[in-house]
Write a protein that holds these residues in place. Structure first.
Motif, mmCIF file in Angstrom:
data_model
loop_
_atom_site.group_PDB
_atom_site.id
_atom_site.type_symbol
_atom_site.label_atom_id
_atom_site.label_comp_id
_atom_site.label_asym_id
_atom_site.label_seq_id
_atom_site.Cartn_x
_atom_site.Cartn_y
_atom_site.Cartn_z
ATOM 1 N N SER A 130 34.642 44.862 40.086
ATOM 2 C CA SER A 130 34.516 44.135 38.730
ATOM 3 C C SER A 130 34.731 42.620 39.017
ATOM 4 N N ASP A 131 34.318 41.811 38.089
ATOM 5 C CA ASP A 131 34.624 40.497 38.032
ATOM 6 C C ASP A 131 36.121 40.249 38.081
ATOM 7 N N ALA A 132 36.823 40.965 37.629
ATOM 8 C CA ALA A 132 38.295 40.763 37.493
ATOM 9 C C ALA A 132 38.874 41.125 38.800
ATOM 10 N N ASP A 133 38.451 42.097 39.592
ATOM 11 C CA ASP A 133 38.936 42.340 40.884
ATOM 12 C C ASP A 133 38.530 41.353 41.952
ATOM 13 N N GLN A 134 37.233 40.870 41.899
ATOM 14 C CA GLN A 134 36.736 39.916 42.713
ATOM 15 C C GLN A 134 37.541 38.724 42.399
ATOM 16 N N ILE A 135 37.868 38.240 41.323
ATOM 17 C CA ILE A 135 38.710 37.084 41.009
ATOM 18 C C ILE A 135 40.140 37.321 41.631
ATOM 19 N N ALA A 136 40.614 38.424 41.302
ATOM 20 C CA ALA A 136 42.075 38.461 41.809
ATOM 21 C C ALA A 136 42.015 38.523 43.101
ATOM 22 N N LYS A 137 41.073 39.036 44.077
ATOM 23 C CA LYS A 137 40.985 39.000 45.519
ATOM 24 C C LYS A 137 40.738 37.618 45.891
ATOM 25 N N GLY A 138 39.962 36.763 45.060
ATOM 26 C CA GLY A 138 39.718 35.320 45.683
ATOM 27 C C GLY A 138 38.113 35.359 46.143
ATOM 28 N N GLU A 139 37.314 36.206 45.731
ATOM 29 C CA GLU A 139 36.257 36.371 46.388
ATOM 30 C C GLU A 139 35.183 35.520 45.348
ATOM 31 N N LYS A 140 35.527 35.722 44.107
ATOM 32 C CA LYS A 140 34.725 34.773 43.311
ATOM 33 C C LYS A 140 35.576 33.660 42.579
ATOM 34 N N PRO A 141 35.019 32.592 42.028
ATOM 35 C CA PRO A 141 35.739 31.671 41.340
ATOM 36 C C PRO A 141 35.838 32.072 39.980
ATOM 37 N N ALA A 142 37.168 31.682 39.427
ATOM 38 C CA ALA A 142 37.348 31.899 38.040
ATOM 39 C C ALA A 142 36.352 31.186 37.036
ATOM 40 N N PRO A 143 35.894 31.815 36.093
ATOM 41 C CA PRO A 143 34.883 30.686 35.221
ATOM 42 C C PRO A 143 35.533 29.697 34.516
#
Length: 144
Positions: A131-144
């Motif tokens: 999920s987006d929350a999981d990817q943001i927590a791992k640093g794989e996706k930037p926060a909106p």
């Protein structure tokens, strides 16, 4: 002018001058009577006897229905914070507070702070994998 004629003129002048004094005394008596009449009508009432109870002479006293008709409020009644109202003989504690007296209104600065919400993060479930929350927590996706 003869001596007797001068004496007669002096006596006549004395009586003429004394005439207005008698008139002034009569006017004073009239004014004093009017003042006494007004004091009796609008002055303080005489001390009240027990209503409906015979006094020493056997007369029964009948009391008026409105005893406050011509009474004026005292300073202590009209202004309870006046010196006359506070000087009752009862010792009062001094005001040693450095804060302003708020009985007549205070000036306040600021406002009520926003409420604080307490959140226990240990009780939150983990984010679903991918999920987006999981990817943001791992640093794989930037926060909106």
């Amino acid at each position: 002018m003869s001596r007797s004629r001068r004496l007669l003129l002096l006596l006549h002048a004395g009586f003429a001058a004394a005439g207005p004094l008698y008139a002034q005394d009569a006017a004073d008596r009239t004014v004093d009577a009017a003042i006494a009449n007004q004091k009796a009508s609008y002055g303080p009432p005489s001390p009240r006897k027990a209503c409906g109870v015979p006094d020493a002479s056997g007369d029964i006293v009948v009391c008026a229905p409105d005893s406050n008709q011509y009474r004026v409020q005292s300073t202590a009644q009209s202004n309870p914070r006046s010196r006359e109202a506070l000087n009752t003989g009862i010792p009062r504690a001094p005001n040693v507070s450095t804060l302003p007296d708020c009985s007549e209104g205070c000036i306040s600065i600021g406002s009520v702070p926003p409420p604080v919400y307490l959140i226990d993060f240990s009780q939150l479930p983990d984010a679903p994998a991918g999920s987006d929350a999981d990817q943001i927590a791992k640093g794989e996706k930037p926060a909106p």
